[in-house]
Scaffold this active site. Structure first.
Site, PDB file in Angstrom:
ATOM      1  CB  VAL A 136     -12.671 -12.289 -41.149  1.00  0.00           C
ATOM      2  CG1 VAL A 136     -13.718 -12.478 -40.180  1.00  0.00           C
ATOM      3  CG2 VAL A 136     -12.459 -13.629 -41.949  1.00  0.00           C
ATOM      4  CB  CYS A 137     -10.361  -7.570 -40.227  1.00  0.00           C
ATOM      5  SG  CYS A 137      -9.192  -8.748 -40.280  1.00  0.00           S
ATOM      6  N   PRO A 138     -12.991  -6.547 -41.598  1.00  0.00           N
ATOM      7  CG  PRO A 138     -13.456  -6.135 -44.033  1.00  0.00           C
ATOM      8  CD  PRO A 138     -12.324  -6.923 -42.987  1.00  0.00           C
ATOM      9  CB  SER A 181      -6.995  -8.932 -43.952  1.00  0.00           C
ATOM     10  OG  SER A 181      -7.325  -8.582 -42.589  1.00  0.00           O
TER      11      SER A 181
END
Lengths: 187, 187, 187, 187, 187, 187, 187, 187, 187, 187
Positions: free
Chosen positions: B46-48, B44
């Protein structure tokens, strides 16, 4: 599920603010961003430095339309007395809520039942009264109010630009991300 | 009362770490400081950036004796796949825990039941397995891993110097406070 | 009584389909025959061959008016990533439903609670949303999608010809049986 | 979670087998693979063709060490009578279990309470008495016993070769897969 | 209190009667006297002689306006098969009810739960659907249908002559008793 | 399941027998066949004829080793008085049990709660205390004690010749049936 | 039944006493008479005059061997601050207990739940820890500490002279009453 | 929370007053201040001196508009007898309530359940029926009615002068306090 | 609280009275005084002398407007038989209620559950159906019906002269007492 | 079942007896016959005449070995006062039990809960502590103590002569009845 993403429950309380006793309720949180900062006790040790630090950021927070509230299980009488006594706390201009019935402290799940005192929790709340961020530290570890500025700016940016998200370490004026199918696995 | 001040409950899980599948349990948290970072979903948006930011601070955290764990409801298979795919995530050297049964996510009360995904919570845990600090942000607001460094330093200082507390905004090498009767109302 | 003969309960979910993210609900099952195939996890081992085998039969199933859905506890983000990565899965044209909240998996009673993953169940559903056939295999035993073709043809034939039933090993164009008093004990 | 992966519960029953009345219990399932096939009623229409089809595969199943049991809510008396009467059923050499108390039918959750009859469920059970595969069809859709051969072969292969799994459409002598980190996302 | 004096509960069932499959319900018991005879199982040993004996009295019972029903837990399919097979049962002209769901058998409290079969109970029911007499024998002891004739005649006589009662061993045309104060202690 | 096939529960009672008051319990039923006949009330109308009829068969029953007990909710005092008063009852030689606490009547489920009186039930009990046959008639319909003779003879024959059963209308010295596989569907 | 005559439950607390922070528990009440005075809040209005009045009687109470404790829901930090600030409270030499967890206040049933503050209750406790007298006033009505002197003297006199009782308005050195049969109705 | 600040519950009772038997209820408490004094038993020892002491202050209490009621678990008959017998009690002019059903005693929570007698409790009640002050003494310690005068005067003063409070030891005509922000920490 | 002072509950029953069977219910108790006498059993030993004694007083009771009912758990049939048989009971002219369902006996709480018989209770009931006096004796102790005459006269006198009460041993035409304040302690 | 035939439960109480205060418990009832007489209240109207009447029979009761106890909800203090005051009660020599906790009154089920007073119940108790007779009268109807003499004599006679019973109106030296079979229906 934590309180983040949930609306703040109903409360009402007496508070001390700039030489006056005032009443505060959950209704007062609507229409602007808010910071609610819980701390264990007036006249204790770490607490005044945290209240002072928050005051040092207060004008900048106000310029972002943010209202600030501190809460402990002490009465508003004691808040006034502390404000009169302490050099650090005496600078405070924001609202100091007295919660001797511990209702607000329970509402945010930061009551240390054994001691009857609030844990060091900070909650950032959006204009709809929904918690957007929270942080709780153990005793002995002070908070850093300036960190709240960026979180509020990110929250305000995202609220103003639906469909964009702020990446980690995001700072005002930096690029945001617009979620899209093509981003999957590509960052 | 929040999780701060409580011992982490029992769990065990499969994880991906530096090209291998490994098993992790609450026992592995003992004897050193730990950061556990929850995020909603592999692949997904923002996660990285958050995982990358945490990796950027990883060597400095390791030098403080801190171990780092990320957790989502994805499997360890998916963690490996994401690690292979994503430039940002591909850098990650810390342990990526898979929690498809959502037991760890529930243990830290960060399960969004509606979506079946973890909220963005970060937990700092001391060598006894007790939560010392926690922070949860709404979706859309990225985290800043460098802020955890100071909290851990403060926690380590206080643990090493019983009877002293770190004031707000405290940074390594700054003065701490020694609580005493004469400080009451005098700060 | 098993799910066979019962109507599928209510659900809604995000899915990946042919390069797009789409929403799917139990309402989408009405008006045509459907196959829902559960599998444990994206990026695991047997699973891609089963998805590929189902894809190989997809055009023939479509010609019978059958829609196909695969379901795992992974997110739609991960489905896309797997689709991008895997040669076998990359061929898939049918709808890949993400069920991280495990609601659909529970609805069909194929949740392995210990692992938090779906069992290998396949369900054939008629245009009224009623389960007509189901099959579940243990891990290690792959499925054979071509077997579903005959079951659907039999189901469609019986629905179109009330009063007739298909005998064992029935294949399209073979004779069916018309139940009657005189058949009792005579086959 | 479905019955797949669970051990069969305790039962005992009277049965008809090759001109004799015999007793059967869950103990008899241990030490070899088994197929248990439920059907609604003796002397009804689709049923005899399914029993005949299963008989046609019986010698091949026996050569794999598989024992076969059919079950309906009829008594063993009725099984004998049907065996005497029906040309198709008269060929049956495997064990026909009478379950008028419906205990076994309930144990496998295939009792249609309204009618008091079994649903058309087939269960493949390994030598430890654990269900490895199950299939249930609505009335009107006949089964195909030859499909069980491959599932049992796959199950037997996997049991004999720990660490390998059979892909979809796997047939004897074809290659199997050995799960490994390097296979993730690569099939 | 036993079932005698109570109205028969609601039921519906499939039955075999004179070469046809018919539906029967508790409504069909109204307006005439009925005998309902339960027996364990089609194709078992004592049962056919009892069904035959009841058939031998059927014309005489019909001349009294009595309708006769036999009930077992077998299906109507099996009833037909037995009727076709057995010389004794093949004579039966009354209605053979199939009760595989065991609802009627439970209604009359003659279900042997362990075996899932009916006990050998006979119930005589008046035109209002109220049980007037009942008899249950253990396995091994056959019934004598001719005994029911006298009971029905006595029941019909009493119903037609309110205020009179039939003494023990009463037979048609014998004197009855008219209860009265002067009879107390005088018989 | 009815009382047939169940052991009689525990009871104890006062009784009148041949000019004496005696105690009777369930223990007295063991070791010989018994008939227990319930009737509504001493000094009522049908009852004396039924007691007389049973007495008329008493010597023949005794020659079969059968003991006879009548039971009503009256006391043993009233039984004696009735025995003294009534010509019909005065002949009775068997044991007349008084059950004013209605415990035995409840034990056999023949209490008409509204009236507080026993229903007209007869129970045939084997030497192990197990009910072998039961019969209950509505008020107004008298019983026929001679019918019990055949049932007891059949029961005794079957008990003495394990593996044989008495067909319907069976009478002493007639042929019995030996159940066997070859009888299925052949009678 | 009120608390009078009951033993005080277990508690422990932090307190301020003559420039020091000390710990107090129910164990400290044993071996001497005690007065526990609850009041709503530090830094409020009526409260300081009551604490001052109690202090004015403290030396006389000490000469009777009485120890004195004041309790509010404020912390011991706030007690020290109030003691430092207020002229009236600054005189206090007895122990000021902090009860922020409100456990002691609940133990004596004087918690105003709505406000989270203590009611104005005073409890006189004997050397066994048993409440001998209690008094509670509404807000707005001050207490008079000198009244407690006589009650304690009476309690001490009665404890020292078993069998005598102090009449109303009794003062030290006045006559007491010795209960006896001849006094009944004679006073 | 104690009874102070709560409205008196409903009650009704027979009483003795000045040579007459009268009825009293909670309604009679409205519109004027009241004292309700509980004592254990008529004809016991300390009790008469307390009733006499209360009578000695009765005219002064009446001049303040206060009505007085004594209550014990004795009947009004016994009250009259005691009034006739005892010199001390014979002077009593106020209302002596009989509470043999112990309902009023329970209402004020002063029932010693073991003995079935009232504890020595006194309650001061305002014209709205709300308890303003309460006092309970153990047996052996007499009460001093003159102390109630000042409490009632203070209560009446505060009721008449909203916004003022009476400090400790306050006596009529002395200064009161008007709460205000500037008083905090300044007394 | 005992039944004295409570209204008799609802009942209906068959009874024997002067050669006829009649129905009796609680409604029949209204409008006149009644005596209900329970006894264990017809044809037992003490009972007939008690019924005879009550009959000997019956004309005098009738002249006072009193109706008399005897009750046992025997039927009305048995009552008639006993009346016919027994010289003592044969004289009885009052109503003999049969209560085989034991409902009336339970209503007056005089059922000996172990024996199923009534205890020897007598109840005097006023014209409103309210129990005014009750007496119960153990077996072995006979009653004396003449004692009931005085109780009924006293009850009738008090009912007719409100405000007067009959002293102990009161007999018709003797002085009664008029309760008044001046009588307290003076008798 | 009433209290007759049951053992008196446990109790202990203070009592007044012949110028002294004594303790009484259920243990004191063993070894001799006892009369326990409940009455509503000391100093009320009917009560003294009943206590006097019982005293008039006291010497005769004592000569039969009977001990007498009166009980009301008044205290033993009030009993003494009443004894001192009242001419009638002043004669009483038996034990006057005070039951202000109403435990004994409840034990005998004679508490009028509304009034908190005892009903007018008398209980005759045998040397084993078992109630042999009881009598309860409504207010307004006095008791007659002489009637208890005969009941106790009958009870003592029957206890001394097992197997005999006293008929109605039995008086000392009259014939008793010896129950026997030949008496049934003959009295």
């Amino acid at each position: 599920m934590s309180l983040v993403g949930k609306k703040v429950g109903e409360f009402s309380a007496h508070a001390y603010r700039q030489g006056e006793f005032v009443d505060v309720s959950d209704k007062d949180l609507l229409g602007h961003w808010s910071i609610i900062m819980f701390y264990p006790a007036d006249f204790s040790f770490v607490c005044p430095t945290e209240l002072e630090d928050l005051q040092d950021n207060y004008s900048q927070l106000q310029s972002l339309g943010v209202e600030v509230y501190s809460v402990s299980a002490d009465t508003h009488f004691v808040h006034k007395a502390w404000h009169d006594d302490s050099e650090a706390v005496g600078k405070v201009e924001y609202t100091m809520i007295g919660d001797p019935s511990q209702k607000i402290i329970r509402l945010f799940d930061v009551l240390d039942e054994e001691q009857g005192l609030a844990q060091r929790g900070t909650f950032i709340i959006d204009p709809e009264g929904v918690v957007q961020a929270m942080e709780i530290n153990a005793d002995g570890i002070g908070r850093n109010a300036s960190e709240y500025l960026n979180r509020i700016k990110a929250g305000q940016y995202v609220a103003a630009h639906p469909g964009e998200v702020c990446p980690a370490k995001w700072k005002e004026d930096e690029a945001t991300l617009t979620p899209g199918l093509d981003l999957v696995g590509k960052i």
